[in-house]
Design a protein around this motif. Sequence first.
Motif, PDB file in Angstrom:
ATOM      1  N   LYS A  19       0.926  -1.242  -0.159  1.00 50.57           N
ATOM      2  CA  LYS A  19      -0.096  -0.032  -0.083  1.00 50.57           C
ATOM      3  C   LYS A  19       0.782   1.432   0.044  1.00 50.57           C
ATOM      4  O   LYS A  19       0.581   2.139  -0.759  1.00 50.57           O
ATOM      5  CB  LYS A  19      -0.808   0.063   0.996  1.00 50.57           C
ATOM      6  CG  LYS A  19      -2.024  -0.845   1.181  1.00 50.57           C
ATOM      7  CD  LYS A  19      -2.984  -0.856   2.209  1.00 50.57           C
ATOM      8  CE  LYS A  19      -4.192  -1.934   2.164  1.00 50.57           C
ATOM      9  NZ  LYS A  19      -5.083  -1.948   3.492  1.00 50.57           N
ATOM     10  N   ARG A  22       2.698   1.703  -3.402  1.00 48.90           N
ATOM     11  CA  ARG A  22       1.386   2.218  -4.396  1.00 48.90           C
ATOM     12  C   ARG A  22       1.641   3.438  -4.435  1.00 48.90           C
ATOM     13  O   ARG A  22       1.246   4.497  -5.397  1.00 48.90           O
ATOM     14  CB  ARG A  22       0.546   1.311  -4.490  1.00 48.90           C
ATOM     15  CG  ARG A  22       0.480  -0.251  -5.059  1.00 48.90           C
ATOM     16  CD  ARG A  22      -0.970  -0.763  -5.614  1.00 48.90           C
ATOM     17  NE  ARG A  22      -1.665  -0.972  -4.203  1.00 48.90           N
ATOM     18  CZ  ARG A  22      -1.520  -2.076  -3.529  1.00 48.90           C
ATOM     19  NH1 ARG A  22      -0.844  -2.892  -3.927  1.00 48.90           N
ATOM     20  NH2 ARG A  22      -2.406  -2.020  -2.267  1.00 48.90           N
ATOM     21  N   LEU A  23       1.171   3.944  -3.129  1.00 47.10           N
ATOM     22  CA  LEU A  23       0.778   5.493  -2.976  1.00 47.10           C
ATOM     23  C   LEU A  23       1.802   6.244  -3.175  1.00 47.10           C
ATOM     24  O   LEU A  23       1.779   7.499  -3.940  1.00 47.10           O
ATOM     25  CB  LEU A  23       0.564   5.632  -1.214  1.00 47.10           C
ATOM     26  CG  LEU A  23       0.008   6.880  -1.029  1.00 47.10           C
ATOM     27  CD1 LEU A  23      -1.243   7.202  -1.678  1.00 47.10           C
ATOM     28  CD2 LEU A  23      -0.143   7.178   0.497  1.00 47.10           C
ATOM     29  N   ALA A  25       4.415   5.595  -5.516  1.00 41.39           N
ATOM     30  CA  ALA A  25       4.686   5.711  -6.762  1.00 41.39           C
ATOM     31  C   ALA A  25       3.639   6.220  -7.762  1.00 41.39           C
ATOM     32  O   ALA A  25       3.914   7.091  -8.397  1.00 41.39           O
ATOM     33  CB  ALA A  25       4.548   3.965  -7.129  1.00 41.39           C
ATOM     34  N   ASP A  26       2.488   6.381  -7.027  1.00 44.11           N
ATOM     35  CA  ASP A  26       1.343   7.055  -7.588  1.00 44.11           C
ATOM     36  C   ASP A  26       1.624   8.652  -7.728  1.00 44.11           C
ATOM     37  O   ASP A  26       1.554   9.586  -8.639  1.00 44.11           O
ATOM     38  CB  ASP A  26      -0.165   6.881  -7.042  1.00 44.11           C
ATOM     39  CG  ASP A  26      -0.575   5.656  -7.469  1.00 44.11           C
ATOM     40  OD1 ASP A  26      -0.062   4.874  -8.416  1.00 44.11           O
ATOM     41  OD2 ASP A  26      -1.671   5.313  -6.803  1.00 44.11           O
ATOM     42  N   TYR A  27       2.221   9.175  -6.486  1.00 38.43           N
ATOM     43  CA  TYR A  27       2.424  10.668  -6.362  1.00 38.43           C
ATOM     44  C   TYR A  27       3.679  10.894  -6.998  1.00 38.43           C
ATOM     45  O   TYR A  27       3.674  12.039  -7.729  1.00 38.43           O
ATOM     46  CB  TYR A  27       2.640  10.870  -4.808  1.00 38.43           C
ATOM     47  CG  TYR A  27       1.335  11.462  -4.077  1.00 38.43           C
ATOM     48  CD1 TYR A  27       1.056  12.619  -3.978  1.00 38.43           C
ATOM     49  CD2 TYR A  27       0.402  10.460  -3.702  1.00 38.43           C
ATOM     50  CE1 TYR A  27       0.133  13.001  -3.304  1.00 38.43           C
ATOM     51  CE2 TYR A  27      -0.542  10.928  -3.127  1.00 38.43           C
ATOM     52  CZ  TYR A  27      -0.926  12.055  -2.783  1.00 38.43           C
ATOM     53  OH  TYR A  27      -2.130  12.558  -2.174  1.00 38.43           O
ATOM     54  N   SER A  29       4.818   9.422  -9.865  1.00 42.08           N
ATOM     55  CA  SER A  29       4.490   9.399 -11.226  1.00 42.08           C
ATOM     56  C   SER A  29       3.590  10.706 -11.348  1.00 42.08           C
ATOM     57  O   SER A  29       3.962  11.395 -12.582  1.00 42.08           O
ATOM     58  CB  SER A  29       3.538   8.167 -11.503  1.00 42.08           C
ATOM     59  OG  SER A  29       3.222   8.122 -12.895  1.00 42.08           O
ATOM     60  N   GLY A  30       2.762  11.146 -10.683  1.00 44.67           N
ATOM     61  CA  GLY A  30       1.925  12.112 -10.862  1.00 44.67           C
ATOM     62  C   GLY A  30       2.608  13.391 -10.965  1.00 44.67           C
ATOM     63  O   GLY A  30       2.302  14.672 -11.470  1.00 44.67           O
ATOM     64  N   SER A  31       3.889  13.481 -10.444  1.00 49.44           N
ATOM     65  CA  SER A  31       4.741  14.569 -10.406  1.00 49.44           C
ATOM     66  C   SER A  31       5.788  14.588 -11.575  1.00 49.44           C
ATOM     67  O   SER A  31       6.483  15.339 -11.428  1.00 49.44           O
ATOM     68  CB  SER A  31       5.448  14.754  -8.852  1.00 49.44           C
ATOM     69  OG  SER A  31       4.502  14.913  -7.949  1.00 49.44           O
ATOM     70  N   HIS A  37       9.358  -0.243  -8.653  1.00 49.84           N
ATOM     71  CA  HIS A  37       8.979  -0.858  -7.366  1.00 49.84           C
ATOM     72  C   HIS A  37       9.713  -2.236  -6.992  1.00 49.84           C
ATOM     73  O   HIS A  37       9.437  -3.087  -7.988  1.00 49.84           O
ATOM     74  CB  HIS A  37       7.791  -0.861  -6.922  1.00 49.84           C
ATOM     75  CG  HIS A  37       7.391  -1.572  -5.618  1.00 49.84           C
ATOM     76  ND1 HIS A  37       6.450  -2.453  -5.629  1.00 49.84           N
ATOM     77  CD2 HIS A  37       8.065  -1.253  -4.280  1.00 49.84           C
ATOM     78  CE1 HIS A  37       6.322  -3.026  -4.191  1.00 49.84           C
ATOM     79  NE2 HIS A  37       7.283  -2.471  -3.607  1.00 49.84           N
ATOM     80  N   ARG A 116       3.353  13.580  -0.280  1.00 45.76           N
ATOM     81  CA  ARG A 116       3.888  14.701  -0.821  1.00 45.76           C
ATOM     82  C   ARG A 116       4.897  15.199  -0.411  1.00 45.76           C
ATOM     83  O   ARG A 116       5.929  15.968  -0.922  1.00 45.76           O
ATOM     84  CB  ARG A 116       2.555  16.051  -0.508  1.00 45.76           C
ATOM     85  CG  ARG A 116       1.602  15.668  -1.477  1.00 45.76           C
ATOM     86  CD  ARG A 116       0.504  16.971  -1.190  1.00 45.76           C
ATOM     87  NE  ARG A 116      -0.785  16.728  -1.653  1.00 45.76           N
ATOM     88  CZ  ARG A 116      -1.892  17.527  -1.622  1.00 45.76           C
ATOM     89  NH1 ARG A 116      -1.920  18.472  -0.776  1.00 45.76           N
ATOM     90  NH2 ARG A 116      -2.933  17.264  -2.180  1.00 45.76           N
TER      91      ARG A 116
END
Length: 237
Positions: A19, A22-23, A25-27, A29-31, A37, A116
């Motif tokens: 978890k 993934r969290l 990695a998502d942030y 990637s979004g940046s 991973h 963040r």
Amino acid sequence: MSPQALDTDTVLIVEDEPKIARLVADYLSGSGFAPHHLDHGDAVLPWLEEREARPELVLLDLMLPGTDGLTLCREIRQRWPKVAIIMLTARVEEVDRLLGLELGADDYICKPFSPREVVARARAVLRRSRAAEGIDDNVIEQALSLDEDGWRALADGQDLGLTAVEFQLLRVMMQSPGRIFSREQLMDHMYRDHRIVSERTVDSHIKKLRKKIAEVWPEREIIRSVYGVGYKYQPEE
């Protein structure tokens, strides 16, 4: 190279909690970062060896199945010294050990953390590593500076009017951006004669320091509380 170019960097996340991985990695990637991973310590060195281009940054959990994070940090620093490393730990008591050992880690983040914050710290570490290599990223110098000779702190050139104790507190925290200092650690820096003072004394000085900074920068919070641990200097990205 513009500051935005930093956001295309590859980041290897070594974390065995799905978890969290993934969290983060998502942030990332979004940046604009390119995250990869791995969830087992034994997979890290072979993965790095197989790549023609190393990642710019490794987010490395301290407690891993297989090879632990401290061992991996030593190995990565010895074999690929230009790869930046941020250690992740849920054990606050390990912080001083991480800093005291000459492992070569560039920074550390204590769990639980904000994704963040991970993005911000990743950018800060990469900027510092590039600056050390003499790469120009057009990074604007900090608007907060210290005049060591005059014991003054200047925000956008304006003297904050700090006391000697307030200046010392700010200087200590600015030397390690993002590091969490306990109240006891800050007291040791405030009073070299090891006088006995209450932890509330630290809180009082921090409160006054924040107030003086807010008079110049009312919208910025650069000295942050970490519940149950202490304080840290966190410059805005």
